[in-house]
Design an enzyme around this catalytic site. Structure first.
Site, PDB file in Angstrom:
ATOM      1  N   HIS A  26       4.768   5.154  -2.217  1.00  0.00           N
ATOM      2  CA  HIS A  26       5.298   6.524  -2.290  1.00  0.00           C
ATOM      3  C   HIS A  26       5.379   7.179  -0.919  1.00  0.00           C
ATOM      4  O   HIS A  26       6.051   8.200  -0.763  1.00  0.00           O
ATOM      5  CB  HIS A  26       4.423   7.374  -3.218  1.00  0.00           C
ATOM      6  CG  HIS A  26       2.966   7.317  -2.898  1.00  0.00           C
ATOM      7  ND1 HIS A  26       2.129   6.359  -3.447  1.00  0.00           N
ATOM      8  CD2 HIS A  26       2.194   8.058  -2.071  1.00  0.00           C
ATOM      9  CE1 HIS A  26       0.904   6.532  -2.971  1.00  0.00           C
ATOM     10  NE2 HIS A  26       0.920   7.556  -2.132  1.00  0.00           N
ATOM     11  N   ASP A  40       0.828  -1.198   0.000  1.00  0.00           N
ATOM     12  CA  ASP A  40       0.000   0.000   0.000  1.00  0.00           C
ATOM     13  C   ASP A  40       0.868   1.257   0.000  1.00  0.00           C
ATOM     14  O   ASP A  40       1.803   1.380   0.800  1.00  0.00           O
ATOM     15  CB  ASP A  40      -0.908  -0.011   1.229  1.00  0.00           C
ATOM     16  CG  ASP A  40      -1.828   1.197   1.292  1.00  0.00           C
ATOM     17  OD1 ASP A  40      -2.666   1.344   0.383  1.00  0.00           O
ATOM     18  OD2 ASP A  40      -1.695   1.996   2.239  1.00  0.00           O
ATOM     19  N   ALA A  41       0.548   2.201  -0.878  1.00  0.00           N
ATOM     20  CA  ALA A  41       1.135   3.548  -0.905  1.00  0.00           C
ATOM     21  C   ALA A  41       2.643   3.534  -0.685  1.00  0.00           C
ATOM     22  O   ALA A  41       3.163   4.118   0.270  1.00  0.00           O
ATOM     23  CB  ALA A  41       0.439   4.446   0.121  1.00  0.00           C
ATOM     24  N   GLN A  76     -10.964   3.721  -5.621  1.00  0.00           N
ATOM     25  CA  GLN A  76     -11.680   4.556  -6.589  1.00  0.00           C
ATOM     26  C   GLN A  76     -13.187   4.510  -6.369  1.00  0.00           C
ATOM     27  O   GLN A  76     -13.887   5.464  -6.726  1.00  0.00           O
ATOM     28  CB  GLN A  76     -11.326   4.118  -8.018  1.00  0.00           C
ATOM     29  CG  GLN A  76      -9.835   4.113  -8.307  1.00  0.00           C
ATOM     30  CD  GLN A  76      -9.146   5.410  -7.926  1.00  0.00           C
ATOM     31  OE1 GLN A  76      -9.743   6.485  -7.932  1.00  0.00           O
ATOM     32  NE2 GLN A  76      -7.869   5.325  -7.580  1.00  0.00           N
ATOM     33  N   ILE A  77     -13.686   3.442  -5.779  1.00  0.00           N
ATOM     34  CA  ILE A  77     -15.101   3.400  -5.402  1.00  0.00           C
ATOM     35  C   ILE A  77     -15.303   4.119  -4.071  1.00  0.00           C
ATOM     36  O   ILE A  77     -16.158   4.988  -3.923  1.00  0.00           O
ATOM     37  CB  ILE A  77     -15.604   1.950  -5.309  1.00  0.00           C
ATOM     38  CG1 ILE A  77     -15.441   1.234  -6.654  1.00  0.00           C
ATOM     39  CG2 ILE A  77     -17.067   1.913  -4.874  1.00  0.00           C
ATOM     40  CD1 ILE A  77     -15.708  -0.251  -6.598  1.00  0.00           C
ATOM     41  N   GLY A  78     -14.477   3.770  -3.092  1.00  0.00           N
ATOM     42  CA  GLY A  78     -14.639   4.334  -1.761  1.00  0.00           C
ATOM     43  C   GLY A  78     -14.294   5.810  -1.665  1.00  0.00           C
ATOM     44  O   GLY A  78     -14.694   6.484  -0.712  1.00  0.00           O
ATOM     45  N   GLU A  94       1.600  -0.088  -4.872  1.00  0.00           N
ATOM     46  CA  GLU A  94       0.722   1.039  -5.208  1.00  0.00           C
ATOM     47  C   GLU A  94       1.591   2.287  -5.109  1.00  0.00           C
ATOM     48  O   GLU A  94       2.080   2.618  -4.022  1.00  0.00           O
ATOM     49  CB  GLU A  94      -0.453   1.134  -4.244  1.00  0.00           C
ATOM     50  CG  GLU A  94      -1.373   2.312  -4.575  1.00  0.00           C
ATOM     51  CD  GLU A  94      -2.240   2.766  -3.412  1.00  0.00           C
ATOM     52  OE1 GLU A  94      -3.246   3.449  -3.664  1.00  0.00           O
ATOM     53  OE2 GLU A  94      -1.907   2.460  -2.253  1.00  0.00           O
ATOM     54  N   ASP A 154      -2.965   3.966 -11.513  1.00  0.00           N
ATOM     55  CA  ASP A 154      -4.240   4.670 -11.348  1.00  0.00           C
ATOM     56  C   ASP A 154      -4.638   5.433 -12.604  1.00  0.00           C
ATOM     57  O   ASP A 154      -5.830   5.611 -12.871  1.00  0.00           O
ATOM     58  CB  ASP A 154      -4.150   5.654 -10.181  1.00  0.00           C
ATOM     59  CG  ASP A 154      -4.313   4.984  -8.831  1.00  0.00           C
ATOM     60  OD1 ASP A 154      -4.804   3.840  -8.795  1.00  0.00           O
ATOM     61  OD2 ASP A 154      -3.945   5.597  -7.819  1.00  0.00           O
ATOM     62  N   GLU A 155      -3.667   5.898 -13.359  1.00  0.00           N
ATOM     63  CA  GLU A 155      -3.986   6.798 -14.474  1.00  0.00           C
ATOM     64  C   GLU A 155      -4.777   6.109 -15.577  1.00  0.00           C
ATOM     65  O   GLU A 155      -5.563   6.771 -16.272  1.00  0.00           O
ATOM     66  CB  GLU A 155      -2.702   7.424 -15.028  1.00  0.00           C
ATOM     67  CG  GLU A 155      -2.118   8.440 -14.061  1.00  0.00           C
ATOM     68  CD  GLU A 155      -0.970   9.222 -14.654  1.00  0.00           C
ATOM     69  OE1 GLU A 155      -0.696  10.322 -14.168  1.00  0.00           O
ATOM     70  OE2 GLU A 155      -0.334   8.733 -15.615  1.00  0.00           O
TER      71      GLU A 155
END
Length: 611
Positions: free
Chosen positions: A267, A264-265, A396-398, A301, A326-327
């Site tokens: 970055h 997760d993340a 993207q949903i949440g 991610e 994501d893009e």
């Protein structure tokens, strides 16, 4: 490798019944082990690196224990494997040898062969348990899924949470099941030829029940994350902290036979060390691969269009196998929905989706309006198999105020088009649970914190977050049990559009698996044409000497004309507008010769074999 110089922590139970209790607390003057069931206390000894240890005989699985810090604080174990009474209760000993795997023939799976399916254990089935998920694996296999990706299972506060608020990285959430349940799931998946990927969070820890700071400098004030204090990867005393998380990764991959981790993340792994934490983790996992002879996968991610993370270590990179992109989602979503608020303001033009098909990243150095700066570099040295794309995922949903899925946001024809856009792409596809049949139940953010101030802070934070999207109305209360209940899958798969969409997904997955041109993910064998009338994407997928396919994706709400190039003949393999998919009826011909014009239905996808 640095990880081998640091001791494993936690309650380490041997077959003899002797249990070694070890914890890192470098600045504490005194530590003791407390067994609350017998009210017995044992002094622990400290070594020169700040690790405290005691060995106790006659310990069995399920024995409760706590550590007493400086004769004052009673705390659970940071490396606890089981929190039967929740995040604030005592830890419990587990037996890592209590389950026997039967997957000796399983050697793992390459990322290129993965068709990923992201799911949340608590909402995937009515029961919300690992055992219930295990019973559904044959259904996923029949769909064509080759790898499930499980949202985080580390122990979190309460009984419902997305999983990104976990505070015990080593402990399986007690409401999902026990460690043997998870091992049974992995064993069953391997028997069906399916890999298991686990989502892990190494960029922060949740706010409630987070006792790491009582033991030592697990966090640093040098950096800040959107979710709380940054993990100490490069400040004073960081080496045992790095080892703590690397050993956690190796536990899931080795003891549980899990095939890979979704990080997760990445970055937000703030680290200015010469040896970046990501690289150290990747090297440790590669050592495990060599030792076990099984492929292990690391998928990051990463909200940075920086291919260094997926560049092999010998080439100066950090060594991840793949990354989420994501893009691709943003470009496709904005084209289909017309949304351009928030981070969608950088998208909306079909040419940007075409660029994603060609380059994986959309922004490769040009100016981003949303970020207000130039962003990204081209990852053209990397095969498409290093990029995981999706049309929906939990974020993207949440991230939407009401948690709406595409099954609610898009008309049926557009849902079929988006499925084709994903599954016919050269990337590694990821489905989010339920999208294969057009699930209409939402997937909003939910939690069950016990701290009243934290609950209020989370509510207010969600409102601020949605303000960036200029949305009107009231954000849902993530603490409400009915919000969690609303996220459960309906499993309405048997009739009408639901059944047709499910059949279409199954057909496209099989098409992807059985056609050489769709299995060839080398960049030189995919050609993306400029959009036709800003409406139709034309993509060629080839496997030299074997097969050439032509993909036509009409993102317009109107019928479009297309002129086949000269010197080719076309034979149709798929048309999402076909009546067998509950469509309005195909307009594109079954066969087309050189020249002429063909019509393509609105919001449809057509696949031709070039012969």
């Amino acid at each position: 490798m640095a990880t081998s110089t640091y001791k494993q922590t936690g309650a380490l139970l041997a077959a003899s019944g002797i249990c070694t209790f070890r914890v890192w607390a470098p600045f504490r003057e005194k530590l003791a082990l407390l067994l609350p069931e017998s009210n017995a206390t044992y002094a622990m000894e400290r070594d020169g690196e700040g690790y405290w240890e005691v060995q106790i005989p006659g310990i069995g699985a399920g024995t409760l224990y706590q550590f007493v810090l400086d004769n004052d604080l009673q705390r659970p174990d940071p490396a606890s494997r089981w929190q039967p009474q929740g995040v604030h209760g005592p830890s419990a000993v587990t037996d890592p040898a209590g389950f026997s795997f039967t997957d000796a023939q399983w050697k793992g799976m390459d990322t290129a062969d993965m068709i990923l399916y992201e799911l949340h254990i608590g909402t995937f089935t009515p029961e919300g348990t690992i055992d219930a998920l295990t019973t559904r694996l044959p259904w996923l296999q029949e769909l064509g899924i080759t790898a499930i990706e499980i949202m985080p299972v580390a122990q979190f506060p309460g009984n419902r949470n997305w999983g990104y608020d976990g505070v015990f990285p080593y402990a399986l959430q007690n409401t999902y099941g026990n460690i043997n349940d998870l091992k049974k799931l992995v064993n069953a998946a391997h028997k069906l030829g399916m890999a298991v990927i686990l989502d892990v969070v190494y960029n922060h820890q949740g706010p409630e029940g987070n006792y790491l700071g009582d033991y030592g400098p697990y966090f640093t004030d040098k950096y800040h994350t959107p979710w709380g204090k940054a993990i100490n990867f490069d400040d004073a005393c960081c080496d045992p902290v790095r080892a703590f998380y690397i050993q956690n990764a190796l536990m899931w991959l080795d003891e549980f036979h899990i095939d890979g981790l979704r990080l997760d993340a990445v970055h937000a792994y703030w680290d200015s060390s010469a040896l970046h934490f990501t690289q150290e983790l990747a090297a440790a996992v590669q050592e495990l691969e060599m030792r076990t002879g099984r492929k292990k996968t690391l998928i990051g991610e990463i909200d940075l269009n920086n291919p260094r993370y997926i560049t092999p270590i010998p080439n100066g990179g950090y060594g991840l196998d793949a990354q989420w992109v994501d893009e691709f989602h943003h470009a496709l979503h904005s084209c289909l929905t017309g949304e351009q608020q928030g981070y969608y303001e950088d998208f909306g033009d079909l040419a940007l989706l075409a660029k994603s098909y060609a380059d994986a990243y959309v922004y490769t150095g040009q100016y981003s309006v949303h970020r207000k700066r130039k962003f990204g570099v081209k990852p053209d040295q990397h095969a498409y198999t290093r990029f995981v794309t999706f049309i929906q995922n939990h974020d993207q949903i949440g991230n939407r105020m009401l948690g709406e899925r595409l099954g609610v946001l898009l008309p049926f024809e557009a849902q079929k088009l988006s499925a084709a856009a994903l599954l016919l792409s050269p990337f590694v596809p990821l489905l989010f649970m339920g999208e294969e049949y057009g699930e209409k139940n939402p997937f909003p953010f939910f939690c069950s914190f016990e701290d009243a101030d934290l609950v209020q802070a989370v509510r207010e934070g969600r409102k601020r977050e949605f303000a960036a999207f200029h949305l009107n109305g009231e954000a849902q209360d993530p603490q409400a049990e009915e919000v969690f209940a609303s996220a459960k899958l309906s499993w309405q798969t048997q009739a009408g559009e639901h059944a047709a969409l499910l059949a279409l997904y199954q057909f496209l997955i099989n098409l992807r698996k059985t056609h050489a041109a769709l299995r060839n993910r080398q960049r030189s064998n995919t050609k993306v044409h400029a959009p036709v009338n800003n409406a139709v994407l034309v993509i060629e997928r080839r496997s030299p000497g074997k097969e050439a396919l032509l993909l036509l994706l009409n993102f317009s709400k109107t019928e479009q004309a297309w002129h086949p190039p000269s010197a080719i003949k076309l034979r149709k393999l798929f048309d999402s507008a076909g009546e067998q998919w509950n469509g309005p009826g195909a307009l594109a011909p079954d066969e087309a010769a050189t020249g002429g014009t063909m019509s393509i239905q609105p919001l449809s996808a057509v696949v031709y074999e070039m012969i």
